[in-house]
Each structure stands twice: as C-alpha cells, then as structure tokens.
Motif scaffolding. Structure first.
Motif, short mmCIF file in Angstrom:
data_model
loop_
_atom_site.label_atom_id
_atom_site.label_comp_id
_atom_site.label_asym_id
_atom_site.label_seq_id
_atom_site.Cartn_x
_atom_site.Cartn_y
_atom_site.Cartn_z
N ARG A 1 2.18 -0.73 10.71
CA ARG A 1 2.73 -1.78 9.85
C ARG A 1 3.14 -1.21 8.52
O ARG A 1 2.45 -0.39 7.91
CB ARG A 1 1.68 -2.87 9.60
CG ARG A 1 1.54 -3.92 10.65
CD ARG A 1 0.55 -4.99 10.21
NE ARG A 1 1.07 -5.78 9.09
CZ ARG A 1 0.69 -5.66 7.83
NH1 ARG A 1 -0.22 -4.78 7.47
NH2 ARG A 1 1.21 -6.44 6.90
N SER B 1 -0.26 0.55 -1.04
CA SER B 1 -1.24 -0.38 -1.63
C SER B 1 -0.71 -0.91 -2.94
O SER B 1 0.18 -0.31 -3.57
CB SER B 1 -2.59 0.33 -1.85
OG SER B 1 -2.45 1.39 -2.78
N ASP C 1 0.66 -1.40 5.71
CA ASP C 1 -0.49 -0.51 5.75
C ASP C 1 -0.16 0.90 5.24
O ASP C 1 -1.02 1.76 5.20
CB ASP C 1 -1.04 -0.40 7.17
CG ASP C 1 -1.62 -1.73 7.66
OD1 ASP C 1 -2.08 -2.52 6.80
OD2 ASP C 1 -1.58 -1.98 8.87
N ARG D 1 -2.24 -3.68 1.85
CA ARG D 1 -3.53 -3.17 1.42
C ARG D 1 -3.63 -3.25 -0.09
O ARG D 1 -2.66 -3.07 -0.81
CB ARG D 1 -3.71 -1.70 1.88
CG ARG D 1 -3.88 -1.56 3.37
CD ARG D 1 -4.34 -0.15 3.76
NE ARG D 1 -3.37 0.86 3.38
CZ ARG D 1 -3.59 1.79 2.44
NH1 ARG D 1 -4.73 1.80 1.78
NH2 ARG D 1 -2.67 2.70 2.17
#
Length: 251
Positions: A17, A23, A20, A163
């Motif tokens: 993904r 962040s 992912d 994230r």
C-alpha cells in the motif's frame, strides 16, 4: 498483498500500500487521509508487475485493487524537484518516505495540495490567486478542490490511511522550532501574575463609588447614614402616608 513472482515495492513477492511507504505527523492524519485516496493504491515497480498482480487477484477471486506503477511516474521527477513558491504548506512536504524512490508515488497522489488549520485559512489559500485556485485540505478534513467544489462534514472524518510518525521535511523543522522556544520560569510567571493584578481595577473601590453616587444623602460618603435610610423608608413605605393621614384627621 502476495502475488506470483514479479518485483513489488518490497522485494520480488509483494506489492505494498502506498500509505505504508511513508509516515506523517498525527496532526495531519485526517488531512492526508481525506485528500489522498491514492494511499490505498498498491505500489509496484513495472507494468509487468501490475499485470501479474491483477492476474493473481483474478485467479484467486480475492477482489479488485488499483496499482501505482513507479516506472510510469518518472516524468514527474523534474516537476517534483521544482521549489514550491506559493503561500501555505504542502502535504507532500510533510511526508517522510521509507525510501527516496517512493517519493514520486506521493507526489503523484498529492501534487501541490496545501494543508490549513481552519476552513477560513483554507479558503484564503485556495483563492489567493483567482486565476489559479489551489487544492487545500484542513486538519479537520474539509477539502476545497481547485475546480471550486468543497466537501466536509460527517460525524467522523477520514483517518488512518497512512502510518503515523514524526513526519519529514518541513514538519521536522516545524517541530524543531517549537522545541527551541524558550521556557517560562516560575519566577517569570509570578512576575507576570503580579503585573496583571496591578493593572486590574480595584473592584471594591468601584463598588464604594457606585454606592456613594446612588446615595440620596450625597455628598456624604456612606449610603447607610440615618438621613438616607429615613428618606428611603419615607419614599418606599405606605405606612408613612397612612400615619400622616391619621394625625391630620385626629387634629
């Protein structure tokens, strides 16, 4: 997502993904989740990898996915390298990527989308240049598109597509500048409180002045003097008039 062979975003057996692969600070979670549905795309290196992944999904009957092919985004590298000169903060600049080669995937998804703390600020940023409206999202999830549409509301905003971490780029600079801010000592706090109290008006003096002005026996300083009490009783009590009438009739 497991697939047969090919080269995914991590090695040769998986596509990952987009959300992912980087962040962002928790403060901007709602903003990036709202403005970037492409975070749910799966990143692969080549067209062949995407084809193998699609064949795998079809064979296993496990659903449908959208794949972001990195080799097809190379043309964005030069555009991504140009310094952003408009007002406001780009979401793209607040993302810390796991590997530099994946930065283009986030630029593909976000381009020059700005982030603002409020809807008023978002409107100002979006239409600062009427000839070239900007796409702006707020930290609460309101989104103004460059086309002129606005979306928002709902009981729960979109979140969790990426994230969470310290963020990167300008986000790190923003956190560092906050950390460098001087702390207020206890002695300074006491001095500030004393200064505020010294500037506050004396409420007890104001009440005394108000009572003195309303006293019917002014300029005497106290409104509890006998003369003022007698006048107040005389004006407010009906018994005074009845008593006076009684003595007149008796004579």
């Amino acid at each position: 997502m497991q697939k047969k062979g090919g080269g995914g975003a991590r090695g040769g057996d998986a596509s990952v993904r987009n959300g992912d692969l980087g962040s962002i600070d928790a403060k901007d979670d709602v903003a990036v989740s709202t403005a970037c549905p492409q975070l749910n795309y799966y990143v692969v290196e080549t067209t062949a990898d995407a084809q193998k992944a699609v064949d795998y999904l079809r064979t296993k009957g496990v659903g449908v996915a959208t794949f972001l092919i990195l080799e097809k985004q190379r043309h964005l590298a030069s555009e991504m390298a140009v310094a952003f000169k408009a007002d406001g903060m780009r979401l793209f600049d607040l993302i810390a990527v796991s590997e530099e080669k994946y930065r283009v995937a986030f630029y593909y998804a976000l381009r020059n989308t700005l982030v603002a703390d409020s809807l008023d600020m978002a409107s100002k940023l979006a239409y600062a240049d009427r000839s070239r409206p900007q796409r702006v999202v707020t930290v609460k999830g309101e989104l103004i598109e460059a086309s002129g549409t606005m979306s928002g509301g709902g009981a729960k905003p979109m979140e969790g597509r990426m994230r969470l971490g310290a963020g990167g780029g300008k986000a790190a600079n923003r956190a560092a500048s906050s950390a460098d801010a001087p702390e207020v000592t206890k002695e300074q706090l006491v001095q500030m409180e004393k200064l505020i109290k010294d500037k506050e008006p004396d409420k007890s003096l104001a009440r005394r002045r108000s009572a003195w002005r309303s006293c019917p026996s002014a300029p005497y300083p106290s409104c509890r003097c006998p003369l003022s009490l007698a006048r107040a009783w005389w004006r407010s009590s009906r018994s005074a008039y009845l008593l006076l009438l009684f003595f007149l009739l008796k004579k």
